[in-house]
Design a protein around this motif. Structure first.
Motif, PDB file in Angstrom:
ATOM      1  N   ASP A 237       0.835  -1.208   0.000  1.00  0.00           N
ATOM      2  CA  ASP A 237       0.000   0.000   0.000  1.00  0.00           C
ATOM      3  C   ASP A 237       0.871   1.260   0.000  1.00  0.00           C
ATOM      4  N   ASP A 241       1.193   4.337  -2.831  1.00  0.00           N
ATOM      5  CA  ASP A 241       1.191   5.772  -2.513  1.00  0.00           C
ATOM      6  C   ASP A 241       2.449   6.456  -3.043  1.00  0.00           C
ATOM      7  N   THR A 245       2.684   9.493  -5.695  1.00  0.00           N
ATOM      8  CA  THR A 245       3.359  10.726  -5.287  1.00  0.00           C
ATOM      9  C   THR A 245       4.465  11.092  -6.264  1.00  0.00           C
ATOM     10  N   ASP A 269      -3.321  15.658  -1.709  1.00  0.00           N
ATOM     11  CA  ASP A 269      -4.077  14.501  -1.224  1.00  0.00           C
ATOM     12  C   ASP A 269      -3.248  13.683  -0.240  1.00  0.00           C
ATOM     13  N   VAL A 270      -1.999  13.379  -0.585  1.00  0.00           N
ATOM     14  CA  VAL A 270      -1.192  12.547   0.313  1.00  0.00           C
ATOM     15  C   VAL A 270      -0.867  13.301   1.600  1.00  0.00           C
ATOM     16  N   ARG A 272      -2.741  15.656   3.038  1.00  0.00           N
ATOM     17  CA  ARG A 272      -3.964  15.733   3.856  1.00  0.00           C
ATOM     18  C   ARG A 272      -4.289  14.385   4.491  1.00  0.00           C
ATOM     19  N   ARG A 273      -4.080  13.304   3.748  1.00  0.00           N
ATOM     20  CA  ARG A 273      -4.305  11.986   4.340  1.00  0.00           C
ATOM     21  C   ARG A 273      -3.305  11.730   5.452  1.00  0.00           C
ATOM     22  N   GLY A 274      -2.093  12.247   5.294  1.00  0.00           N
ATOM     23  CA  GLY A 274      -1.112  12.150   6.374  1.00  0.00           C
ATOM     24  C   GLY A 274      -1.562  12.917   7.604  1.00  0.00           C
ATOM     25  N   ASN A 275      -2.102  14.111   7.402  1.00  0.00           N
ATOM     26  CA  ASN A 275      -2.656  14.879   8.525  1.00  0.00           C
ATOM     27  C   ASN A 275      -3.733  14.087   9.244  1.00  0.00           C
ATOM     28  N   ALA A 276      -4.646  13.496   8.446  1.00  0.00           N
ATOM     29  CA  ALA A 276      -5.780  12.767   9.034  1.00  0.00           C
ATOM     30  C   ALA A 276      -5.316  11.550   9.829  1.00  0.00           C
ATOM     31  N   GLY A 277      -4.270  10.882   9.347  1.00  0.00           N
ATOM     32  CA  GLY A 277      -3.753   9.733  10.089  1.00  0.00           C
ATOM     33  C   GLY A 277      -2.984  10.139  11.324  1.00  0.00           C
ATOM     34  N   ARG A 280      -4.715  10.735  14.662  1.00  0.00           N
ATOM     35  CA  ARG A 280      -5.245   9.563  15.349  1.00  0.00           C
ATOM     36  C   ARG A 280      -4.219   8.908  16.269  1.00  0.00           C
TER      37      ARG A 280
END
Length: 361
Positions: A237, A241, A245, A269-270, A272-277, A280
């Motif tokens: 995965d 990515d 990238t 996109d990558v 922002r997805r890093g921010n979201a992860g 957590r």
């Protein structure tokens, strides 16, 4: 628990033995390298003399590839009332034991989620597990007495018990430990033959990313060999990515405006997805992450500087939630970043300035 046998006196085994010994448990130490067991004993982790009879709990701290064999030997000898291993992979050793036809009712798998880049008994500390999750993987057949012994061990180590299915645990640690370690190693490998001028520019970011790459490769070969499937799936995965990238970055080089916009979208996109992860990731004491303000203080690289800062913060009535240190390249100085509650930041800033500290805005 009055007596314990720790088999394997590396970092984890010796740290657990130190914690037990500090709480009055009589700990016997064993290792395939007798000198290592003697070293652990000299540190106060117990005695390297064999127990005269059955102990209450045997803690197997061998590498994952050897856990089943060491456990089977101890169980056949009737070494303890209960048996527990601390390997970082759980499903494989359990299946190996089942294949040997052993009665697994006196056994429980476990994994303390703590460690260091250094290995061996000399790296061990009695507080290594304090406040850290300690996963227990009981089955329906696990004796209640053994589960209670395991919980007592976790309590003595001041860790936090977490009950999980063994295979679910292996998938989880592949995500939060094994895969990140390989990624860290890959990033660090880019530095091996880099120009010295480039390496001298390393800051806190690259130190954070590559810190765990300093761990013992032999130990990690054992760990990854016991959990290759889930780690490979996750790296696949990550590889996808990376491919996307790279394509987005190439698009940013294009003279075509539409391609450049696509490149910006891909990179955004990558990120922002890093921010979201990242949000957590649990915060202090395993609680939900919290936003802290940073008070940055310039210090000289001299003994006692950090102690003075902490003392001055204490006199101001401010609790330091976290701290980071960034060393200045080529200078005997650094920047200490003190993380505090937002309402405390102005108070701490004023107090430190009053006491002569240089604050970086």
């Amino acid at each position: 628990m009055r007596t314990a046998l720790v088999i394997g006196t590396g970092l984890i085994g010796t740290s657990a033995a130190l914690a037990l010994a500090q709480r009055g448990v009589v700990v016997h130490l064993a290792d395939q390298d007798p000198e290592q067991a003697r070293t652990a004993a000299a540190l106060g982790a117990g005695t390297d003399e064999a127990p005269e009879g059955r102990v209450d709990l045997a803690v197997i701290a061998a590498p994952p590839a050897h856990v089943a064999a060491v456990l089977a030997d101890a169980m056949r000898r009737g070494a303890a009332r209960g048996y527990l291993d601390v390997a970082s992979v759980k499903g494989g050793p359990r299946r190996e034991l089942e294949a040997l036809g052993l009665d697994l009712s006196p056994y429980i798998g476990s994994h303390p989620m703590s460690g260091r880049e250094k290995s061996g008994p000399l790296a061990a500390t009695g507080d290594l597990f304090e406040g850290r999750p300690w996963v227990l993987t009981p089955t329906r057949g696990t004796d209640t007495e053994v589960l209670n012994l395991a919980l007592e061990l976790v309590s003595h180590c001041r860790a936090v018990p977490v009950v999980m299915d063994a295979d679910a645990h292996d998938r989880a640690v592949a995500l939060v430990s094994h895969m990140p370690h390989l990624v860290s190693s890959m990033v660090a490998a880019r530095l091996e033959h880099a120009e010295e001028a480039a390496v001298r520019l390393c800051g806190q970011g690259i130190r954070d990313v590559t810190r765990i790459a300093a761990s013992d490769p032999r130990m990690w070969i054992d760990i990854l060999s016991a959990n290759p499937g889930p780690v490979a799936d996750l790296l696949a995965d990550v590889s996808a990515d990376l491919d996307e990238t790279v394509q987005a970055l190439r698009a940013l080089q294009s003279s075509d405006e539409a391609k450049r916009r696509d490149g910006v979208t891909g990179i955004e996109d990558v990120l922002r997805r890093g921010n979201a992860g990242q949000v957590r990731v649990p915060g202090k004491h395993g609680s939900a992450p919290r936003a802290y303000d940073v008070v940055a203080v310039l210090i000289d690289d001299q003994p006692g500087q950090l102690a003075r800062i902490f003392a001055d913060a204490g006199m101001a009535g401010v609790n330091i939630e976290d701290v980071r240190i960034e060393h200045a390249t080529g200078q005997q100085a650094g920047l200490v970043q003190l993380m505090v509650e937002p309402k405390a930041a102005p108070v701490l800033t004023a107090a430190l300035r009053e006491r002569g500290w240089a604050i970086r805005q």
